[in-house]
Write a protein that holds these residues in place. Structure first.
Motif, short mmCIF file in Angstrom:
data_model
loop_
_atom_site.label_atom_id
_atom_site.label_comp_id
_atom_site.label_asym_id
_atom_site.label_seq_id
_atom_site.Cartn_x
_atom_site.Cartn_y
_atom_site.Cartn_z
N ILE A 1 0.86 -1.18 0.00
CA ILE A 1 0.00 0.00 0.00
C ILE A 1 0.90 1.23 0.00
O ILE A 1 1.76 1.38 0.86
N THR A 2 0.65 2.08 -0.94
CA THR A 2 1.47 3.29 -1.04
C THR A 2 0.80 4.44 -0.31
O THR A 2 -0.38 4.37 0.08
N LYS A 3 1.54 5.49 -0.14
CA LYS A 3 1.02 6.70 0.50
C LYS A 3 -0.15 7.27 -0.32
O LYS A 3 -1.13 7.74 0.24
N GLU A 4 -0.03 7.18 -1.62
CA GLU A 4 -1.11 7.67 -2.50
C GLU A 4 -2.39 6.86 -2.29
O GLU A 4 -3.48 7.42 -2.27
N ASP A 5 -2.25 5.55 -2.13
CA ASP A 5 -3.41 4.69 -1.88
C ASP A 5 -4.11 5.12 -0.60
O ASP A 5 -5.35 5.18 -0.54
N LEU A 6 -3.34 5.40 0.44
CA LEU A 6 -3.91 5.83 1.71
C LEU A 6 -4.60 7.18 1.59
O LEU A 6 -5.66 7.41 2.17
N GLU A 7 -4.02 8.09 0.84
CA GLU A 7 -4.63 9.41 0.64
C GLU A 7 -5.94 9.29 -0.13
O GLU A 7 -6.93 9.94 0.21
#
Length: 89
Positions: free
Chosen positions: A6-12
Motif C-alpha cells: 500500500i502506497t502513501k497515494e493509496d492511503l490518501e
C-alpha cells in the motif's frame, strides 16, 4: 497468501473517499420528522417551558410513553393537538 503493498497515494485516496462518504452520511437530513420525540425536543418544537409540558401531561393533553425513565411523545399526537384535536379524556 500474497502480500500487497500500500502506497502513501493509496492511503490518501482511501482517506478522501472515506471523508466524502462520512460527509454524505452526516449531511443527509430526513424530510420526515421522527415518530417519537424526547421531552427536550417537544419543548423546543412547541417553544414551551418544562412546567407547561408537565401541565400538558397532567391534564391528559399529551400522553407520553416511558421507556427506561425517558418520556417519549408521539409526533403525530403533538400535531393532532396543534390542529385542534384534543386527546383529553
Amino acid at each position: 497468501m500474497a502480500a500487497e503493498i500500500i502506497t502513501k497515494e493509496d492511503l490518501e485516496i482511501f482517506g478522501q473517499k472515506l471523508l466524502t462518504e462520512i460527509k454524505a452520511l452526516l449531511g443527509k437530513s430526513s424530510d420526515e420528522p421522527k415518530k417519537w420525540l424526547k421531552s427536550y425536543q417537544v419543548k423546543n418544537l412547541l417553544k414551551i417551558s418544562p412546567n407547561t409540558l408537565h401541565k400538558l401531561r397532567q391534564d391528559g393533553t399529551l400522553t407520553p410513553s416511558k421507556i427506561g425513565g425517558i418520556l417519549y411523545y408521539s409526533y403525530d399526537e403533538i400535531m393532532s393537538v396543534l390542529n385542534g384535536h384534543s386527546n383529553k379524556k
